[in-house]
Design a protein around this motif. Structure first.
Motif, PDB file in Angstrom:
ATOM      1  N   ASP A   1       0.848  -1.184   0.000  1.00 29.49           N
ATOM      2  CA  ASP A   1       0.000   0.000   0.000  1.00 29.49           C
ATOM      3  C   ASP A   1       0.888   1.240   0.000  1.00 29.49           C
ATOM      4  N   GLY A   2       0.637   2.152  -0.931  1.00 29.81           N
ATOM      5  CA  GLY A   2       1.488   3.328  -1.071  1.00 29.81           C
ATOM      6  C   GLY A   2       2.667   3.106  -1.994  1.00 29.81           C
ATOM      7  N   GLY A   3       2.857   1.871  -2.441  1.00 30.26           N
ATOM      8  CA  GLY A   3       3.969   1.547  -3.330  1.00 30.26           C
ATOM      9  C   GLY A   3       3.699   1.998  -4.750  1.00 30.26           C
ATOM     10  N   ALA A   4       4.747   1.976  -5.589  1.00 27.68           N
ATOM     11  CA  ALA A   4       4.632   2.494  -6.952  1.00 27.68           C
ATOM     12  C   ALA A   4       5.353   1.591  -7.939  1.00 27.68           C
ATOM     13  N   MET A   5       4.797   1.507  -9.143  1.00 31.11           N
ATOM     14  CA  MET A   5       5.418   0.755 -10.230  1.00 31.11           C
ATOM     15  C   MET A   5       5.583   1.661 -11.438  1.00 31.11           C
ATOM     16  N   VAL A   6       6.769   1.612 -12.057  1.00 37.19           N
ATOM     17  CA  VAL A   6       7.034   2.316 -13.308  1.00 37.19           C
ATOM     18  C   VAL A   6       7.207   1.256 -14.392  1.00 37.19           C
ATOM     19  N   ILE A   7       6.390   1.370 -15.457  1.00 36.82           N
ATOM     20  CA  ILE A   7       6.375   0.319 -16.471  1.00 36.82           C
ATOM     21  C   ILE A   7       5.996   0.896 -17.832  1.00 36.82           C
ATOM     22  N   PRO A   8       6.683   0.478 -18.910  1.00 38.66           N
ATOM     23  CA  PRO A   8       6.224   0.844 -20.255  1.00 38.66           C
ATOM     24  C   PRO A   8       5.063  -0.063 -20.664  1.00 38.66           C
ATOM     25  N   ILE A   9       3.986   0.547 -21.155  1.00 41.37           N
ATOM     26  CA  ILE A   9       2.804  -0.201 -21.573  1.00 41.37           C
ATOM     27  C   ILE A   9       2.553   0.039 -23.059  1.00 41.37           C
ATOM     28  N   GLY A  10       2.259  -1.044 -23.791  1.00 43.73           N
ATOM     29  CA  GLY A  10       1.915  -0.909 -25.200  1.00 43.73           C
ATOM     30  C   GLY A  10       2.793  -1.768 -26.088  1.00 43.73           C
TER      31      GLY A  10
ATOM     32  N   ASP B   1       3.072  -1.182 -30.272  1.00 44.64           N
ATOM     33  CA  ASP B   1       3.642  -0.230 -31.231  1.00 44.64           C
ATOM     34  C   ASP B   1       3.841   1.154 -30.597  1.00 44.64           C
ATOM     35  N   ASP B   2       2.808   1.617 -29.913  1.00 42.47           N
ATOM     36  CA  ASP B   2       2.886   2.909 -29.210  1.00 42.47           C
ATOM     37  C   ASP B   2       3.010   2.643 -27.718  1.00 42.47           C
ATOM     38  N   GLN B   3       4.223   2.793 -27.205  1.00 39.19           N
ATOM     39  CA  GLN B   3       4.482   2.497 -25.793  1.00 39.19           C
ATOM     40  C   GLN B   3       4.500   3.789 -24.972  1.00 39.19           C
ATOM     41  N   VAL B   4       3.943   3.698 -23.771  1.00 38.89           N
ATOM     42  CA  VAL B   4       3.915   4.843 -22.867  1.00 38.89           C
ATOM     43  C   VAL B   4       4.461   4.422 -21.506  1.00 38.89           C
ATOM     44  N   LEU B   5       5.464   5.148 -21.023  1.00 38.51           N
ATOM     45  CA  LEU B   5       5.976   4.907 -19.678  1.00 38.51           C
ATOM     46  C   LEU B   5       4.901   5.370 -18.700  1.00 38.51           C
ATOM     47  N   THR B   6       4.501   4.466 -17.810  1.00 40.68           N
ATOM     48  CA  THR B   6       3.350   4.721 -16.944  1.00 40.68           C
ATOM     49  C   THR B   6       3.708   4.460 -15.491  1.00 40.68           C
ATOM     50  N   LEU B   7       3.210   5.319 -14.612  1.00 41.37           N
ATOM     51  CA  LEU B   7       3.409   5.180 -13.168  1.00 41.37           C
ATOM     52  C   LEU B   7       2.104   4.734 -12.538  1.00 41.37           C
ATOM     53  N   PHE B   8       2.162   3.661 -11.756  1.00 40.17           N
ATOM     54  CA  PHE B   8       1.022   3.197 -10.967  1.00 40.17           C
ATOM     55  C   PHE B   8       1.350   3.365  -9.487  1.00 40.17           C
ATOM     56  N   VAL B   9       0.428   3.958  -8.735  1.00 41.77           N
ATOM     57  CA  VAL B   9       0.601   4.110  -7.292  1.00 41.77           C
ATOM     58  C   VAL B   9      -0.559   3.405  -6.598  1.00 41.77           C
ATOM     59  N   ARG B  10      -0.243   2.512  -5.664  1.00 46.77           N
ATOM     60  CA  ARG B  10      -1.297   1.760  -4.970  1.00 46.77           C
ATOM     61  C   ARG B  10      -1.862   2.545  -3.798  1.00 46.77           C
ATOM     62  N   GLN B  11      -3.165   2.638  -3.773  1.00 43.69           N
ATOM     63  CA  GLN B  11      -3.874   3.249  -2.644  1.00 43.69           C
ATOM     64  C   GLN B  11      -4.941   2.269  -2.196  1.00 43.69           C
ATOM     65  N   GLY B  12      -4.586   1.422  -1.235  1.00 46.83           N
ATOM     66  CA  GLY B  12      -5.490   0.347  -0.825  1.00 46.83           C
ATOM     67  C   GLY B  12      -5.686  -0.628  -1.961  1.00 46.83           C
ATOM     68  N   ASP B  13      -6.950  -0.818  -2.370  1.00 48.18           N
ATOM     69  CA  ASP B  13      -7.240  -1.719  -3.492  1.00 48.18           C
ATOM     70  C   ASP B  13      -7.321  -0.973  -4.817  1.00 48.18           C
ATOM     71  N   ASP B  14      -7.043   0.319  -4.783  1.00 46.98           N
ATOM     72  CA  ASP B  14      -7.086   1.121  -5.998  1.00 46.98           C
ATOM     73  C   ASP B  14      -5.674   1.400  -6.515  1.00 46.98           C
ATOM     74  N   PHE B  15      -5.564   1.620  -7.821  1.00 47.79           N
ATOM     75  CA  PHE B  15      -4.277   1.938  -8.435  1.00 47.79           C
ATOM     76  C   PHE B  15      -4.439   3.202  -9.275  1.00 47.79           C
ATOM     77  N   ILE B  16      -3.785   4.261  -8.843  1.00 41.28           N
ATOM     78  CA  ILE B  16      -3.817   5.517  -9.578  1.00 41.28           C
ATOM     79  C   ILE B  16      -2.695   5.481 -10.610  1.00 41.28           C
ATOM     80  N   HIS B  17      -3.010   5.799 -11.876  1.00 43.96           N
ATOM     81  CA  HIS B  17      -1.950   5.737 -12.886  1.00 43.96           C
ATOM     82  C   HIS B  17      -1.765   7.087 -13.567  1.00 43.96           C
ATOM     83  N   HIS B  18      -0.521   7.350 -13.932  1.00 44.49           N
ATOM     84  CA  HIS B  18      -0.116   8.582 -14.601  1.00 44.49           C
ATOM     85  C   HIS B  18       0.726   8.209 -15.812  1.00 44.49           C
ATOM     86  N   LYS B  19       0.366   8.725 -16.979  1.00 44.92           N
ATOM     87  CA  LYS B  19       1.173   8.520 -18.178  1.00 44.92           C
ATOM     88  C   LYS B  19       2.318   9.531 -18.166  1.00 44.92           C
TER      89      LYS B  19
END
Length: 212
Positions: free
Chosen positions: A168-177, A179-197
């Motif tokens: 909880d509160g942890g973060a993942m940085v990952i490229p998603i895609g 042909d068109d890849q986007v570096l994306t940040l996921f932050v865990r908030q309980g059972d929810d995951f907030i993501h930022h491109k």
């Protein structure tokens, strides 16, 4: 180890600053880590260029800017302690993480790359890295939860197993895609995951399974 490349390493860091990397500790680590040890002899003259380079097996050592930025992003969102890296590759990103976080757990699906990376890390006296030969899509559940996860290959979709291994509160940085890849940040908030491109990127694909 860096003596012949010291000027090149300093020039690389100055370039990374201009491109927006601000974390002084990350920049110092990039400057002091001998990237030429992580590439083949025929490519050593390109070691401190801000470019990805082939390392065999269809894999690459990531562009220094991306290595620095992904590390910086985790630190900016407060990650400390235990970090999982998916895709050891040459071991260069691993070496940077090992100097920024207390414990690093790194998974590599290609055993020969993992063996070479382990040798290089020991050569640099970096012993806070635990390595596993396995399928990065599945993460490392036995060592979860992790404060941070860095994925160094592009996933066609978000690996749910990795999200579940974030604390909880942890973060993942990952490229998603694909042909068109986007570096994306996921932050865990309980059972929810907030993501930022974050930015468009180009990585080798994250392939399921493992190779002996």
């Amino acid at each position: 180890m860096l003596s012949n490349f010291q000027g090149s390493a300093k020039s690389l860091v100055e370039l990374l600053k201009k491109q927006g990397v601000e974390d002084a500790s990350v920049l110092k680590t990039i400057e002091n880590t001998p990237r030429h040890l992580f590439v083949d002899d025929v490519l050593k003259h390109k070691s401190y260029e801000n470019t990805a380079l082939p390392i065999g097996q269809g894999q690459t050592i990531s562009q220094p800017f991306i290595v620095a930025k992904m590390t910086e992003v985790l630190k900016q969102v407060g990650v400390s302690g235990k970090v999982l890296e998916v895709g050891t590759g040459s071991g260069y990103q691993t070496a940077i993480l090992a100097q920024q976080f207390d414990e690093v757990y790194s998974i590599e699906r290609i055993k020969s790359l993992q063996w070479q990376a382990r040798r290089r890390l020991h050569q640099l006296d970096l012993y806070n890295v635990n390595m596993k030969h396995g399928d990065g899509w599945q993460g490392w559940s036995a060592r979860a939860p992790f404060a941070g996860i860095i994925v160094t290959a592009a996933a066609k979709s978000v690996p749910q197993a990795l999200l579940s291994q974030l604390q909880d509160g942890g973060a993942m940085v990952i490229p998603i895609g694909t042909d068109d890849q986007v570096l994306t940040l996921f932050v865990r908030q309980g059972d929810d995951f907030i993501h930022h491109k974050l930015a468009p990127v180009r990585f080798v694909p994250l392939i399921e399974g493992e190779v002996s």
